[in-house]
Motif scaffolding. Sequence first.
Motif: not given
Length: 307
Positions: A50-56, A62-78
């Motif tokens: 529900k929160q994802v739908i509310a923030s869609r 903000s998709f480009p910055i969300v992808v950028f942060l995902s690359i840093l935090g969810q991919v490169l970091f771990p």
Amino acid sequence: MPYLLLTLAALFWGGNYVVGHILVSGTDPVILTEARWAITAVLLLILYRKQVIASRIFLTHSFPIVVFLSILGQVLFPLTLYIGLQYTSSLNAAIYMSATPCMVLLINRIIFKDYVSKNNCFGVILSTLGVIYLVFKGQLTHLNTFSHLNQGDLWTMGSALSWACYCSFLRKKDKRILGNAFVAVSSLIGAVILIPVLIIYVLLHRHIELSSYHQTFFLAGLAYLVIFPSWLSYVFWNRGIAEIGATRGDIYTHIIPLSGGAFSVVFLGTELKLFHVISAVFISLGIWFCSKKERTGITKVSLPLNK
């Protein structure tokens, strides 16, 4: 309570270093990272649909910055962390992580032109002295400690750098995006990005075998990675950083080597020595100074914010 949230997040990540070090001894780090985020994405999308739908709308804008942060935090970091943990200790990796406040201060100053207070500088100096004392195990004359850096140290240093960038650029995220929705979508993006990485890795390493040790132990470790470092830590950290800022908040990364060391003592039988205690004192003082507000002689009025 942003300080409590940041502390809990750091404690969970401290456990990530110990559990991750154990798991990569029998599991490929690329497979482990993909499994971690794929399961996390499914879990969080179910919980926060529900929160994802509310923030869609905000997520789309903000998709480009969300992808950028995902690359840093969810991919490169771990990913860089788990690769490094194959060749270096979990304590070493956690200690390198404590260099991130200095990196964050530098990034914030150069890119975002942030003001760096005297308390920030003094706190980072104290905490860094604690880390240095820990690295040298209290023997400050032992100057050849860094003369034998292996590839594991380099990988974990890269992990620390990616985390510093994540903390600094988190301010660019649209604040209207709900925190849980952001973590859920970031997990999904990270898992999707890792799919081609996993495919290429499998093609290059055709004889990959998963761990043959106790499956229940492996599943328990993976469950910890999903629930705590992947879910709760990101939710707590993002909320805490949003309230007090990256410059003041990222000093809490120094709790990671302390908690990692404590978990090593409890679960891995590592001997607790005097230099651990002395380092803890310096690091704790550093956190206190970075959390302390400077007196400016100007009375600031807090205005109510719409949340």
